[in-house]
Design a protein around this motif. Structure first.
Motif, PDB file in Angstrom:
ATOM      1  N   PHE A 175     -14.926 -16.015 -53.719  1.00  7.12           N
ATOM      2  CA  PHE A 175     -14.565 -14.653 -54.142  1.00  7.12           C
ATOM      3  C   PHE A 175     -15.759 -13.718 -53.991  1.00  7.12           C
ATOM      4  N   ALA A 176     -16.935 -14.186 -54.375  1.00 10.78           N
ATOM      5  CA  ALA A 176     -18.138 -13.356 -54.268  1.00 10.78           C
ATOM      6  C   ALA A 176     -18.391 -12.967 -52.809  1.00 10.78           C
ATOM      7  N   LYS A 177     -18.226 -13.921 -51.902  1.00  9.02           N
ATOM      8  CA  LYS A 177     -18.407 -13.640 -50.470  1.00  9.02           C
ATOM      9  C   LYS A 177     -17.401 -12.615 -49.971  1.00  9.02           C
ATOM     10  N   GLU A 178     -16.150 -12.789 -50.374  1.00  3.75           N
ATOM     11  CA  GLU A 178     -15.123 -11.846 -49.933  1.00  3.75           C
ATOM     12  C   GLU A 178     -15.418 -10.440 -50.461  1.00  3.75           C
ATOM     13  N   GLU A 179     -15.843 -10.374 -51.713  1.00  9.28           N
ATOM     14  CA  GLU A 179     -16.082  -9.074 -52.340  1.00  9.28           C
ATOM     15  C   GLU A 179     -17.319  -8.370 -51.791  1.00  9.28           C
ATOM     16  N   LYS A 180     -18.368  -9.131 -51.517  1.00  7.81           N
ATOM     17  CA  LYS A 180     -19.623  -8.526 -51.042  1.00  7.81           C
ATOM     18  C   LYS A 180     -19.641  -8.311 -49.535  1.00  7.81           C
ATOM     19  N   VAL A 181     -18.962  -9.174 -48.789  1.00  2.00           N
ATOM     20  CA  VAL A 181     -19.057  -9.122 -47.330  1.00  2.00           C
ATOM     21  C   VAL A 181     -17.726  -8.790 -46.657  1.00  2.00           C
ATOM     22  N   LEU A 182     -16.712  -9.605 -46.929  1.00  2.00           N
ATOM     23  CA  LEU A 182     -15.458  -9.510 -46.176  1.00  2.00           C
ATOM     24  C   LEU A 182     -14.703  -8.201 -46.414  1.00  2.00           C
ATOM     25  N   PHE A 183     -14.465  -7.839 -47.661  1.00  2.00           N
ATOM     26  CA  PHE A 183     -13.685  -6.628 -47.937  1.00  2.00           C
ATOM     27  C   PHE A 183     -14.398  -5.366 -47.428  1.00  2.00           C
ATOM     28  N   PRO A 184     -15.714  -5.219 -47.697  1.00  2.00           N
ATOM     29  CA  PRO A 184     -16.402  -4.046 -47.136  1.00  2.00           C
ATOM     30  C   PRO A 184     -16.372  -4.033 -45.602  1.00  2.00           C
ATOM     31  N   LEU A 185     -16.493  -5.202 -44.985  1.00  2.00           N
ATOM     32  CA  LEU A 185     -16.425  -5.301 -43.520  1.00  2.00           C
ATOM     33  C   LEU A 185     -15.037  -4.874 -43.035  1.00  2.00           C
ATOM     34  N   ALA A 186     -14.006  -5.353 -43.698  1.00  2.00           N
ATOM     35  CA  ALA A 186     -12.629  -4.994 -43.332  1.00  2.00           C
ATOM     36  C   ALA A 186     -12.433  -3.482 -43.456  1.00  2.00           C
ATOM     37  N   GLU A 187     -12.991  -2.920 -44.519  1.00  2.00           N
ATOM     38  CA  GLU A 187     -12.872  -1.468 -44.725  1.00  2.00           C
ATOM     39  C   GLU A 187     -13.476  -0.709 -43.543  1.00  2.00           C
ATOM     40  N   LYS A 188     -14.567  -1.230 -43.012  1.00  2.00           N
ATOM     41  CA  LYS A 188     -15.245  -0.567 -41.885  1.00  2.00           C
ATOM     42  C   LYS A 188     -14.520  -0.748 -40.553  1.00  2.00           C
ATOM     43  N   ILE A 189     -14.013  -1.961 -40.299  1.00  2.00           N
ATOM     44  CA  ILE A 189     -13.505  -2.254 -38.944  1.00  2.00           C
ATOM     45  C   ILE A 189     -12.009  -2.020 -38.752  1.00  2.00           C
ATOM     46  N   LEU A 190     -11.226  -2.042 -39.830  1.00  2.00           N
ATOM     47  CA  LEU A 190      -9.781  -1.841 -39.681  1.00  2.00           C
ATOM     48  C   LEU A 190      -9.457  -0.351 -39.574  1.00  2.00           C
TER      49      LEU A 190
END
Length: 168
Positions: free
Chosen positions: A139-154
């Protein structure tokens, strides 16, 4: 652990909010595992019955959450990240690992059934502890890395599509 300052679109915020609820459930079942570790006698088996209920309910909620990520978010992100990026592969592996720990817990408990004793409770409970550890990091990885990355690239359209998928 501080959350990212990025503002997330509705669909990504929904996944983030689900983490809050899932983490609360996880913490509840983890507290029971700690009680099981220090208790003895018949109380251990009673605590385990509570733990089983919590893990079973949690497992159901987690599967629904994971499905949204695996069928919605992950494929969309993969299209943007390229074939050499392993981000989504790692996330999927962690999903499988956590789900396997939970499944092992439930399967072993079901196989023991009413013949469950204190020793069984102690070793079967380890699976719930492992699931908690795996998911806490995940969850920490998704919150710190994945979700912000998705926000940028999608794209805006993809985020809207995710929202629609999550509603259906």
């Amino acid at each position: 652990m501080e959350a990212s300052n990025d503002v997330l679109s509705a669909s990504l915020q929904q996944l983030m909010d689900e983490h809050v609820s899932l983490r609360t459930d996880m913490d509840h079942f983890y507290e029971i595992t700690e009680d099981i570790e220090i208790e003895t006698g018949p109380a251990v088996v009673e605590l385990f019955a509570k733990l089983y209920e919590k893990v079973s309910s949690f497992n159901h909620k987690l599967k629904a959450h994971s499905k949204r990520e695996e069928e919605g978010l992950f494929p969309m992100m993969t299209r943007h990240l390229g074939e050499h990026d392993r981000t989504i592969e790692v996330m999927e592996f962690e999903h499988e690992k956590a789900e396997q720990h939970l499944q092992d817990f439930l399967t072993e408990a079901d196989m023991k059934g009413h013949s469950l004793d204190e020793d069984d409770v102690q070793w079967i409970t380890v699976y719930a502890v492992q699931a908690h550890a795996t998911l806490t990091q995940h969850f920490a990885k998704e919150e710190k890395v994945l979700f912000p990355l998705a926000e940028k690239i999608l794209s805006v359209e993809e985020k809207v599509e995710l929202e629609r998928m999550f509603r259906d």
